[in-house]
Design an enzyme around this catalytic site. Structure first.
Site, PDB file in Angstrom:
ATOM      1  N   ASP A  43      -8.247  -6.002  -6.088  1.00 56.85           N
ATOM      2  CA  ASP A  43      -7.984  -4.787  -5.316  1.00 56.85           C
ATOM      3  C   ASP A  43      -8.583  -3.592  -6.047  1.00 56.85           C
ATOM      4  O   ASP A  43      -8.542  -3.521  -7.278  1.00 56.85           O
ATOM      5  CB  ASP A  43      -6.477  -4.589  -5.162  1.00 56.85           C
ATOM      6  CG  ASP A  43      -6.114  -3.454  -4.208  1.00 56.85           C
ATOM      7  OD1 ASP A  43      -7.012  -2.953  -3.507  1.00 56.85           O
ATOM      8  OD2 ASP A  43      -4.934  -3.075  -4.181  1.00 56.85           O
ATOM      9  N   SER A  73       0.823  -1.193   0.000  1.00 63.92           N
ATOM     10  CA  SER A  73       0.000   0.000   0.000  1.00 63.92           C
ATOM     11  C   SER A  73       0.874   1.267   0.000  1.00 63.92           C
ATOM     12  O   SER A  73       1.796   1.391  -0.802  1.00 63.92           O
ATOM     13  CB  SER A  73      -0.955  -0.049   1.195  1.00 63.92           C
ATOM     14  OG  SER A  73      -2.044   0.808   1.022  1.00 63.92           O
ATOM     15  N   HIS A 132      -6.320  -6.408  -1.889  1.00 62.38           N
ATOM     16  CA  HIS A 132      -5.234  -5.519  -1.499  1.00 62.38           C
ATOM     17  C   HIS A 132      -4.147  -6.238  -0.711  1.00 62.38           C
ATOM     18  O   HIS A 132      -2.992  -5.825  -0.711  1.00 62.38           O
ATOM     19  CB  HIS A 132      -5.816  -4.376  -0.664  1.00 62.38           C
ATOM     20  CG  HIS A 132      -4.890  -3.234  -0.430  1.00 62.38           C
ATOM     21  ND1 HIS A 132      -4.372  -2.461  -1.448  1.00 62.38           N
ATOM     22  CD2 HIS A 132      -4.367  -2.714   0.720  1.00 62.38           C
ATOM     23  CE1 HIS A 132      -3.591  -1.513  -0.950  1.00 62.38           C
ATOM     24  NE2 HIS A 132      -3.562  -1.660   0.366  1.00 62.38           N
TER      25      HIS A 132
END
Length: 461
Positions: free
Chosen positions: A376, A167, A436
């Protein structure tokens, strides 16, 4: 199939042995009696204290001709805790129930978790003015920490370091890699940089916000009205970035997420096949903000737990049992208590891209691995592909012209788990049926990627 990895849970309740100060007197540490774990603080700047936790793998090879790797895991947010989330919710030896994780990355490497930037997790500042405002400032702090940990430890110096990020951590990873290389070249840091891996990372915010509308429109989660609103705000963000209005761009990003949530009836930003309303992470459009984003980030992982009887409260775990185990955390410090401030203080850098830094690493010959979960949304594959195509790197066209190779996992050579392709020092992995958090949702594939990255074989339990 992965075999269950058993790490003796009693390690977590061992009485820590307090270690001598590292050189310079800036680091204070403790660890288990058997040396399998070490942890401590580095005062990276006056009144700025960064917490780290190191695990020595029980699978270290006995053949000293083989260099056993070390993984530095960098969490996102910014303000999310690697020591808590990455360790107990993703890749560490134990989960949040303190039960062994069969897919722990210790099977391939030693693990170093850091609460970065200062103010995150168990890291803290004595003065809010010491919080970092840019990715480069965070990289400088991390470089200071690496100097303290590596320069006085010959065993660590022999181990190639791989920086693996998730991230927003990807922006920290590439700026850290460049900072570390500079320190290595100057003789200030004794470290072998093995490579950088960017997992679903926020490298180019502009490309991601432009991916959301078309992707969700194709998935029937947005109609034309929602798509037009999304695209309009993305265009506004683009203009704000072009004119250097970065804080405005961050505010517009938050507004865009509100629009996406409202127009899609609460699509999950970490898995677009889900509704966030069916997730403990659920927030309404009016609740979504930079500080709430951190709560969403961690709580999503609780829904992926394998122990249905668990309360899944990582905050209680960290402030209770883990704090008691570590014994060096300030009594008044609440785990992640400054996290919202970390996010807010970085709002001027939040939307800045780091594509050029990735290109610079490639040009310097650093191995760069990019992996992306198929479902994601926040760091959608569509956006990742878009920023990769912008790399100013001599090998880009050759990379783009290559066909992909299918990925399988374990003994199953018929079920496609993803695709990959590589050219020179750039490697890309498309991971199917993962959102994610690839290490959580496709742990076998994650270990395959890590094996390719470190040139290590997955150890059997």
């Amino acid at each position: 199939m992965l075999k269950l990895f058993f790490l003796v849970p009693l390690l977590l309740i061992s009485v820590p042995v307090f270690l001598p100060l590292f050189h310079g007197g800036l680091a204070f540490g403790a660890g288990t009696k058997d040396g399998s774990e070490k942890w401590g603080y580095v005062e990276v700047r006056p009144k700025a204290h960064m917490f780290w936790w190191f695990y020595k793998s029980p699978y270290r090879v006995k053949d000293h001709s083989k260099q056993w790797p070390t993984i530095l895991w960098l969490q996102g947010g910014p303000g999310a805790s690697g020591v808590g989330i990455g360790n107990f919710q993703e890749i560490g030896p134990l989960d949040t129930d303190l039960k062994p994780r069969n897919s722990t990355w210790l099977r391939l490497a030693d693990l170093l978790f850091v609460d970065n930037p200062v103010g995150t997790g168990f890291s803290f500042v004595e003065d809010k003015a010491q919080l970092v405002k840019t990715d480069e400032e965070a990289a400088t702090d991390l470089t200071t920490l690496l100097k303290e940990l590596f320069n006085g430890d010959q065993n660590l110096q022999k181990s190639p370091l791989y920086i693996v990020a998730e991230s927003y951590g990807g922006k920290f990873a590439v700026t850290l890699a460049l900072s570390a290389l500079k320190a290595i070249e100057a003789g200030e840091l004794k470290l072998k940089l093995g490579g950088v891996a960017l997992g679903d990372t926020w490298i180019s915010p502009e490309d991601f916000v432009f991916s959301w509308g078309p992707l969700l429109k194709d998935l029937s989660r947005l109609d034309n009205n929602g798509f037009e609103k999304s695209n309009s705000l993305a265009q506004q963000i683009k203009q704000q970035l072009e004119t250097g209005r970065y804080v405005d761009a961050t505010n517009t990003w938050s507004e865009l997420e509100d629009v996406i949530i409202y127009s899609s009836n609460n699509v999950d930003f970490y898995n677009f096949l889900l509704d966030s309303a069916n997730d403990p992470l659920s927030t309404t459009a009016t609740e979504l903000s930079t500080s709430v984003a951190l709560k969403r980030y961690s709580t999503y992982l609780n829904s992926k737990r394998f122990s249905p009887d668990s309360n899944g409260d990582i905050g209680s775990l960290m402030d209770g049992f883990i704090k008691q185990k570590l014994q060096i955390i300030p009594e008044s410090l609440k785990w992640g208590g400054q996290a919202g401030l970390v996010f807010t203080t970085l709002e001027g850098d939040f939307m800045k891209p780091r594509i050029n830094e990735v290109a610079e690493l490639l040009a310097k010959g650093v191995n760069v691995t990019v992996y992306s979960g198929q479902v994601d949304l926040i760091c959608a594959t569509k956006g990742t592909e878009a920023w990769v195509e912008k790399l100013k790197w001599e090998g880009l066209q050759s990379f783009l012209s290559l066909d992909r190779t299918p990925l399988y996992c374990g003994n199953d050579k018929t079920t496609t788990k993803g695709f990959t392709k590589s050219y020179k020092n750039l490697h890309f992995y498309w991971v199917l049926l993962a959102g994610h958090f690839v290490p959580v949702e496709q742990p076998c594939v994650a270990l395959k990627i890590l094996s390719d990255l470190t040139h290590s074989s997955v150890a059997s339990a």
